[in-house]
Scaffold this motif. Sequence first.
Motif, PDB file in Angstrom:
ATOM      1  N   GLY A   1       9.483  41.044  46.125  1.00 57.58           N
ATOM      2  CA  GLY A   1      10.217  40.573  44.959  1.00 57.58           C
ATOM      3  C   GLY A   1      10.625  39.120  45.033  1.00 57.58           C
ATOM      4  N   VAL A   2       9.986  38.349  45.903  1.00 55.46           N
ATOM      5  CA  VAL A   2      10.281  36.925  46.037  1.00 55.46           C
ATOM      6  C   VAL A   2       9.464  36.170  44.999  1.00 55.46           C
ATOM      7  CG1 VAL A   2      10.081  34.922  47.574  1.00 55.46           C
ATOM      8  CG2 VAL A   2      10.781  37.137  48.502  1.00 55.46           C
ATOM      9  N   GLY A   3      10.090  35.272  44.285  1.00 55.99           N
ATOM     10  CA  GLY A   3       9.374  34.463  43.301  1.00 55.99           C
ATOM     11  C   GLY A   3       8.384  33.539  43.987  1.00 55.99           C
ATOM     12  N   VAL A   4       7.183  33.445  43.445  1.00 53.87           N
ATOM     13  CA  VAL A   4       6.117  32.654  44.056  1.00 53.87           C
ATOM     14  C   VAL A   4       5.529  31.712  43.017  1.00 53.87           C
ATOM     15  CG1 VAL A   4       3.869  32.760  45.179  1.00 53.87           C
ATOM     16  CG2 VAL A   4       5.549  34.536  45.644  1.00 53.87           C
ATOM     17  N   ASP A   5       5.438  30.438  43.370  1.00 56.25           N
ATOM     18  CA  ASP A   5       4.788  29.440  42.525  1.00 56.25           C
ATOM     19  C   ASP A   5       3.378  29.230  43.077  1.00 56.25           C
ATOM     20  OD1 ASP A   5       3.924  27.308  41.025  1.00 56.25           O
ATOM     21  OD2 ASP A   5       5.608  25.988  41.538  1.00 56.25           O
ATOM     22  N   ARG A   6       2.439  30.067  42.622  1.00 60.13           N
ATOM     23  CA  ARG A   6       1.068  30.005  43.135  1.00 60.13           C
ATOM     24  C   ARG A   6       0.432  28.655  42.862  1.00 60.13           C
ATOM     25  NH1 ARG A   6      -2.663  33.078  40.833  1.00 60.13           N
ATOM     26  NH2 ARG A   6      -4.033  32.991  42.611  1.00 60.13           N
ATOM     27  N   GLY A   7       0.735  28.047  41.730  1.00 61.95           N
ATOM     28  CA  GLY A   7       0.162  26.744  41.401  1.00 61.95           C
ATOM     29  C   GLY A   7       0.528  25.687  42.430  1.00 61.95           C
ATOM     30  N   ARG A   8       1.785  25.689  42.861  1.00 57.25           N
ATOM     31  CA  ARG A   8       2.227  24.721  43.868  1.00 57.25           C
ATOM     32  C   ARG A   8       1.551  24.993  45.200  1.00 57.25           C
ATOM     33  NH1 ARG A   8       5.439  24.336  47.947  1.00 57.25           N
ATOM     34  NH2 ARG A   8       6.362  26.387  47.753  1.00 57.25           N
ATOM     35  N   ILE A   9       1.415  26.270  45.541  1.00 63.21           N
ATOM     36  CA  ILE A   9       0.771  26.632  46.812  1.00 63.21           C
ATOM     37  C   ILE A   9      -0.696  26.229  46.789  1.00 63.21           C
ATOM     38  CG2 ILE A   9       0.075  28.576  48.266  1.00 63.21           C
ATOM     39  CD1 ILE A   9       2.793  29.860  47.436  1.00 63.21           C
ATOM     40  N   ILE A  10      -1.376  26.522  45.694  1.00 68.92           N
ATOM     41  CA  ILE A  10      -2.792  26.153  45.569  1.00 68.92           C
ATOM     42  C   ILE A  10      -2.951  24.638  45.649  1.00 68.92           C
ATOM     43  CG2 ILE A  10      -4.766  26.116  43.986  1.00 68.92           C
ATOM     44  CD1 ILE A  10      -3.807  28.935  43.047  1.00 68.92           C
ATOM     45  N   ALA A  11      -2.063  23.902  44.985  1.00 73.94           N
ATOM     46  CA  ALA A  11      -2.135  22.439  45.002  1.00 73.94           C
ATOM     47  C   ALA A  11      -1.928  21.876  46.406  1.00 73.94           C
ATOM     48  CB  ALA A  11      -1.104  21.860  44.040  1.00 73.94           C
ATOM     49  N   GLY A  12      -1.259  22.618  47.274  1.00 72.22           N
ATOM     50  CA  GLY A  12      -1.021  22.158  48.638  1.00 72.22           C
ATOM     51  C   GLY A  12      -2.241  22.244  49.540  1.00 72.22           C
ATOM     52  N   PHE A  13      -3.277  22.918  49.095  1.00 71.54           N
ATOM     53  CA  PHE A  13      -4.497  23.044  49.889  1.00 71.54           C
ATOM     54  C   PHE A  13      -5.497  21.956  49.514  1.00 71.54           C
ATOM     55  CE2 PHE A  13      -3.238  27.553  50.350  1.00 71.54           C
ATOM     56  CZ  PHE A  13      -3.366  27.659  51.725  1.00 71.54           C
ATOM     57  N   PRO A  14      -6.315  21.535  50.471  1.00 68.79           N
ATOM     58  CA  PRO A  14      -7.428  20.651  50.115  1.00 68.79           C
ATOM     59  C   PRO A  14      -8.350  21.373  49.127  1.00 68.79           C
ATOM     60  CG  PRO A  14      -7.194  20.827  52.513  1.00 68.79           C
ATOM     61  CD  PRO A  14      -6.273  21.825  51.898  1.00 68.79           C
ATOM     62  N   LYS A  15      -9.064  20.636  48.320  1.00 73.26           N
ATOM     63  CA  LYS A  15      -9.916  21.237  47.287  1.00 73.26           C
ATOM     64  C   LYS A  15     -10.876  22.275  47.854  1.00 73.26           C
ATOM     65  CE  LYS A  15      -9.708  17.575  43.918  1.00 73.26           C
ATOM     66  NZ  LYS A  15     -10.418  16.653  43.068  1.00 73.26           N
ATOM     67  N   GLU A  16     -11.425  22.027  49.038  1.00 73.55           N
ATOM     68  CA  GLU A  16     -12.404  22.955  49.608  1.00 73.55           C
ATOM     69  C   GLU A  16     -11.779  24.287  50.041  1.00 73.55           C
ATOM     70  OE1 GLU A  16     -11.132  20.047  52.839  1.00 73.55           O
ATOM     71  OE2 GLU A  16     -11.879  19.846  50.790  1.00 73.55           O
ATOM     72  N   ASP A  17     -10.465  24.344  50.200  1.00 71.34           N
ATOM     73  CA  ASP A  17      -9.800  25.585  50.622  1.00 71.34           C
ATOM     74  C   ASP A  17      -9.188  26.369  49.455  1.00 71.34           C
ATOM     75  OD1 ASP A  17     -10.443  25.152  53.243  1.00 71.34           O
ATOM     76  OD2 ASP A  17      -8.492  24.322  53.795  1.00 71.34           O
TER      77      ASP A  17
END
Length: 101
Positions: free
Chosen positions: A45-61
């Motif tokens: 039940g923890v809120g997750v900002d997937r967009g921010r997490i995805i943006a933290g990865f290099p494009k290839e990951d």
Amino acid sequence: MPAIKPSLAALAACGLAGCVVARAGPMPGTPEFAAARVSRAYDCGVGVDRGRIIAGFPKEDRARFIAANASYAVKSYKAPRRCETGERAELQRELRAGPRR
């Protein structure tokens, strides 16, 4: 009694092998590990900002994270839903920190 000693040695070796083998699951620092933690955060039940997490990865990951996250989302329907306060706080800290290499 000599026949018992080899059996005990075999059992001890099996037990030690279990301690040496890495735990099942993705290695920390990988997109798959982050996806597993995101999935567990949803379970807790923890809120997750997937967009921010995805943006933290290099494009290839990023594609690896998205694929792993989709895979874990399907599995999470059967996951335990109960989370202790400590686990919830740990997940929140990890997700705020973002992906680490």
